[in-house]
Design an enzyme around this catalytic site. Structure first.
Site, PDB file in Angstrom:
ATOM      1  CG  HIS A  75      -1.971  -0.948   1.431  1.00  0.00           C
ATOM      2  ND1 HIS A  75      -2.972  -0.763   1.858  1.00  0.00           N
ATOM      3  CD2 HIS A  75      -2.385  -2.168   0.775  1.00  0.00           C
ATOM      4  CE1 HIS A  75      -4.043  -1.654   1.787  1.00  0.00           C
ATOM      5  NE2 HIS A  75      -3.073  -2.552   0.728  1.00  0.00           N
ATOM      6  CD  GLU A  95      -2.256   4.677   2.503  1.00  0.00           C
ATOM      7  OE1 GLU A  95      -3.805   4.717   2.467  1.00  0.00           O
ATOM      8  OE2 GLU A  95      -1.871   3.086   2.252  1.00  0.00           O
TER       9      GLU A  95
END
Length: 192
Positions: A87, A89
């Site tokens: 991901h 993040e």
């Protein structure tokens, strides 16, 4: 290591005090300055999301900022890397931690184009990121307010301040366009 952390804290406290003094003197200009800064860094997150888009990944981008400098960037690479953990993040957190040589990102702000999922929200809390700026919400899987707000659970030892909707239309439209194109590709594939 302790000396570096103490130095970071001292500088951070001076910056916070200066920011508070500026905001008390002229709250309107302080707010306008912060909005412009948030938009500037969200544009960088959107740039990252466009990299994911080019790979036919869900276009999610993220940057982490420390003292007005980007120290971590990431974009969604789940399908390309065949990795659930790829991901935007998490990639940005990993790079930011490496850059400042600490797992704590206590003076940082995260800018992300889509509201974080439960995994990423948990990582934000674990990394002690004090502020998260989100482009658009994620009503089906968002864990920074849409379904649950893991960033503001008093039961945890850390909470993050949340700002939602910075360049939200642009972030939302990019997601809608991506999924429209994906449906068209899937439809064309079925016909052939």
């Amino acid at each position: 290591m302790i000396h570096v952390l103490a130095e970071k804290l001292q500088k951070g406290n001076r910056m916070d005090l200066n920011n508070r003094m500026d905001s008390n003197r002229n709250p309107a200009s302080y707010q306008e300055k912060n909005i412009k800064k948030d938009e500037k860094f969200m544009r960088e997150a959107i740039r990252q999301a466009k990299k994911a888009y080019a790979l036919e990944e869900v276009p999610i981008g993220c940057v982490i900022v420390y003292r007005d400098k980007i120290i971590g960037r990431g974009y969604n690479r789940r399908t390309v890397d065949k990795n659930t953990l790829a991901h935007a993040e998490l990639t940005a957190i990993r790079k930011a931690c490496r850059k400042i040589d600490d797992w704590r990102l206590e003076e940082c702000t995260m800018y992300v184009t889509l509201e974080p999922c439960q995994m990423c929200s948990g990582a934000i809390v674990q990394a002690r990121i004090p502020r998260v700026v989100v482009g658009c919400t994620n009503p089906k899987a968002g864990c920074a307010g849409s379904i649950v707000n893991l960033l503001d659970m008093k039961e945890f030892n850390h909470q993050a301040e949340l700002t939602v909707g910075v360049l939200g239309e642009e972030c939302s439209e990019m997601m809608k366009q991506f999924f429209r194109e994906l449906r068209e590709r899937q439809k064309a594939k079925k016909k052939s």
